[in-house]
Structure formats: structure tokens, C-alpha cells
Design a protein around this motif. Structure first.
Motif, PDB file in Angstrom:
ATOM      1  N   ALA A   1       0.828  -1.209   0.000  1.00 22.37           N
ATOM      2  CA  ALA A   1       0.000   0.000   0.000  1.00 22.37           C
ATOM      3  C   ALA A   1       0.859   1.254   0.000  1.00 22.37           C
ATOM      4  N   MET A   2       1.931   1.259   0.772  1.00 22.51           N
ATOM      5  CA  MET A   2       2.815   2.425   0.816  1.00 22.51           C
ATOM      6  C   MET A   2       3.514   2.642  -0.529  1.00 22.51           C
ATOM      7  N   SER A   3       3.914   1.555  -1.189  1.00 28.64           N
ATOM      8  CA  SER A   3       4.576   1.712  -2.484  1.00 28.64           C
ATOM      9  C   SER A   3       3.594   2.220  -3.532  1.00 28.64           C
ATOM     10  N   VAL A   4       2.340   1.779  -3.482  1.00 29.34           N
ATOM     11  CA  VAL A   4       1.327   2.267  -4.420  1.00 29.34           C
ATOM     12  C   VAL A   4       1.104   3.759  -4.215  1.00 29.34           C
ATOM     13  N   ILE A   5       1.020   4.175  -2.970  1.00 29.67           N
ATOM     14  CA  ILE A   5       0.829   5.601  -2.669  1.00 29.67           C
ATOM     15  C   ILE A   5       2.031   6.406  -3.146  1.00 29.67           C
ATOM     16  N   GLY A   6       3.232   5.911  -2.901  1.00 29.69           N
ATOM     17  CA  GLY A   6       4.443   6.608  -3.352  1.00 29.69           C
ATOM     18  C   GLY A   6       4.514   6.713  -4.864  1.00 29.69           C
ATOM     19  N   ASP A   7       4.158   5.620  -5.557  1.00 33.01           N
ATOM     20  CA  ASP A   7       4.166   5.643  -7.023  1.00 33.01           C
ATOM     21  C   ASP A   7       3.153   6.649  -7.563  1.00 33.01           C
ATOM     22  N   ARG A   8       1.980   6.666  -6.979  1.00 34.33           N
ATOM     23  CA  ARG A   8       0.943   7.603  -7.426  1.00 34.33           C
ATOM     24  C   ARG A   8       1.390   9.044  -7.212  1.00 34.33           C
ATOM     25  N   ARG A   9       1.993   9.300  -6.068  1.00 38.64           N
ATOM     26  CA  ARG A   9       2.455  10.655  -5.770  1.00 38.64           C
ATOM     27  C   ARG A   9       3.544  11.090  -6.756  1.00 38.64           C
ATOM     28  N   SER A  10       4.470  10.181  -7.068  1.00 38.73           N
ATOM     29  CA  SER A  10       5.543  10.543  -8.006  1.00 38.73           C
ATOM     30  C   SER A  10       4.987  10.764  -9.413  1.00 38.73           C
ATOM     31  N   ARG A  11       3.995   9.975  -9.834  1.00 32.45           N
ATOM     32  CA  ARG A  11       3.373  10.187 -11.149  1.00 32.45           C
ATOM     33  C   ARG A  11       2.670  11.539 -11.204  1.00 32.45           C
ATOM     34  N   GLU A  12       1.966  11.899 -10.109  1.00 32.39           N
ATOM     35  CA  GLU A  12       1.287  13.194 -10.073  1.00 32.39           C
ATOM     36  C   GLU A  12       2.285  14.348 -10.144  1.00 32.39           C
ATOM     37  N   GLN A  13       3.402  14.230  -9.441  1.00 31.88           N
ATOM     38  CA  GLN A  13       4.422  15.274  -9.477  1.00 31.88           C
ATOM     39  C   GLN A  13       5.046  15.386 -10.852  1.00 31.88           C
ATOM     40  N   LYS A  14       5.274  14.249 -11.506  1.00 31.27           N
ATOM     41  CA  LYS A  14       5.851  14.254 -12.851  1.00 31.27           C
ATOM     42  C   LYS A  14       4.872  14.897 -13.840  1.00 31.27           C
ATOM     43  N   ALA A  15       3.589  14.572 -13.714  1.00 30.27           N
ATOM     44  CA  ALA A  15       2.585  15.159 -14.609  1.00 30.27           C
ATOM     45  C   ALA A  15       2.490  16.674 -14.392  1.00 30.27           C
ATOM     46  N   LYS A  16       2.585  17.104 -13.156  1.00 31.60           N
ATOM     47  CA  LYS A  16       2.536  18.535 -12.859  1.00 31.60           C
ATOM     48  C   LYS A  16       3.750  19.257 -13.441  1.00 31.60           C
ATOM     49  N   LEU A  17       4.910  18.641 -13.315  1.00 30.04           N
ATOM     50  CA  LEU A  17       6.136  19.216 -13.868  1.00 30.04           C
ATOM     51  C   LEU A  17       6.067  19.286 -15.395  1.00 30.04           C
ATOM     52  N   ASP A  18       5.551  18.226 -16.015  1.00 32.59           N
ATOM     53  CA  ASP A  18       5.395  18.225 -17.477  1.00 32.59           C
ATOM     54  C   ASP A  18       4.440  19.328 -17.923  1.00 32.59           C
ATOM     55  N   ARG A  19       3.356  19.522 -17.178  1.00 35.28           N
ATOM     56  CA  ARG A  19       2.388  20.568 -17.508  1.00 35.28           C
ATOM     57  C   ARG A  19       3.030  21.948 -17.400  1.00 35.28           C
ATOM     58  N   GLU A  20       3.831  22.166 -16.359  1.00 35.66           N
ATOM     59  CA  GLU A  20       4.517  23.447 -16.191  1.00 35.66           C
ATOM     60  C   GLU A  20       5.490  23.704 -17.345  1.00 35.66           C
ATOM     61  N   ARG A  21       6.196  22.671 -17.770  1.00 37.83           N
ATOM     62  CA  ARG A  21       7.126  22.818 -18.901  1.00 37.83           C
ATOM     63  C   ARG A  21       6.374  23.161 -20.178  1.00 37.83           C
ATOM     64  N   GLU A  22       5.227  22.498 -20.376  1.00 39.16           N
ATOM     65  CA  GLU A  22       4.411  22.760 -21.564  1.00 39.16           C
ATOM     66  C   GLU A  22       3.897  24.199 -21.559  1.00 39.16           C
ATOM     67  N   LEU A  23       3.459  24.679 -20.390  1.00 45.30           N
ATOM     68  CA  LEU A  23       2.965  26.050 -20.291  1.00 45.30           C
ATOM     69  C   LEU A  23       4.091  27.067 -20.494  1.00 45.30           C
ATOM     70  N   ALA A  24       5.282  26.719 -20.069  1.00 46.38           N
ATOM     71  CA  ALA A  24       6.413  27.639 -20.226  1.00 46.38           C
ATOM     72  C   ALA A  24       6.775  27.839 -21.694  1.00 46.38           C
ATOM     73  N   LYS A  25       6.447  26.892 -22.544  1.00 50.40           N
ATOM     74  CA  LYS A  25       6.760  26.993 -23.968  1.00 50.40           C
ATOM     75  C   LYS A  25       5.830  27.951 -24.705  1.00 50.40           C
ATOM     76  N   VAL A  26       4.657  28.239 -24.134  1.00 50.72           N
ATOM     77  CA  VAL A  26       3.675  29.106 -24.801  1.00 50.72           C
ATOM     78  C   VAL A  26       4.185  30.543 -24.774  1.00 50.72           C
TER      79      VAL A  26
END
Length: 121
Positions: free
Chosen positions: A55-80
Motif C-alpha cells: 500500500a505504501m509503495s502504491v501511494i508513493g508511485d501515485r504521488r511521483s506520477r502526479e508530481q511528474k505530470a505537474k512538472l510536465d504541464r509546467e514545462r508545456e505552459l512555459a513553452k507558450v
């Protein structure tokens, strides 16, 4: 009749003069028994360490995916690319900070009208 200094008290004697307190109605006893059975079951249940680790590893994986998606979104917005005049227009019309105005414009790919509509809602 009471004499001077004597106090006349009328004490009503209870019908139950045995010294035992009167019994309370037991209409809620069945609910208490049910509650005890539920809590007993919950206390007996154990959590294995492997389930906890999974359960802890699933939570950690989900959190890291969310952070990566947020970072990718910020990079995409910075290109505009946005215009300085558009930012100034939104800042003056909406009375908001520069960072909020820039973020709104970037989220709507530099379209001033869409950014203004989104910021008003």
C-alpha cells in the motif's frame, strides 16, 4: 405543627424503599451488544507487513506520477509565448498580479478573450 426553630419537611418516600436504585429500562441493550461484536471483530483483525508495504509503495508511485505530470504541464505552459501587452491588459482589467495573468494566458495558449472569460468564472 412545628415549634419555633423546627423545620417542617414533607419527604415523599419512594415506592422502592429497599435501598436499591430503580432499574432503568433496557431498550438499548441489544445495540450495545451489537457494537461490542463489531469492535471485537475489528480488534482481532491484523494487518500484515507485506500488505502495508504494498500500500505504501502504491501511494508513493501515485504521488511521483502526479508530481511528474505537474512538472510536465509546467514545462508545456512555459513553452507558450505570450505578449507583454496582453499580460498588461489582463492585469489592468482584472486587477490581478502579473503571475496570475501570465498563468491564465499560458493556460489558454495566449488567447486573451478565453483567458479573460476563464478568470471571471
Amino acid at each position: 405543627m412545628a415549634a419555633d426553630g423546627d423545620v417542617d419537611l414533607d419527604l415523599e418516600a419512594d415506592e422502592n424503599c429497599t435501598g436499591k436504585p430503580a432499574e432503568k429500562p433496557r431498550k438499548h441493550d441489544s445495540g450495545a451488544a451489537d457494537l461490542e461484536r463489531v469492535t471485537d471483530y475489528a480488534e482481532e483483525k491484523e494487518i500484515s507487513s507485506s500488505d502495508l508495504e504494498t500500500a505504501m509503495s502504491v501511494i508513493g508511485d501515485r504521488r511521483s506520477r502526479e508530481q511528474k505530470a505537474k512538472l510536465d504541464r509546467e514545462r508545456e505552459l512555459a513553452k507558450v509565448t505570450i505578449k507583454k501587452e496582453d499580460v498588461e491588459l489582463i492585469m489592468s482589467e482584472m486587477e490581478i498580479s502579473r503571475s496570475v495573468a501570465e498563468r491564465g494566458l499560458r493556460e489558454h495558449m495566449g488567447n486573451v478573450v478565453e483567458a479573460l472569460v476563464a478568470l471571471t468564472n
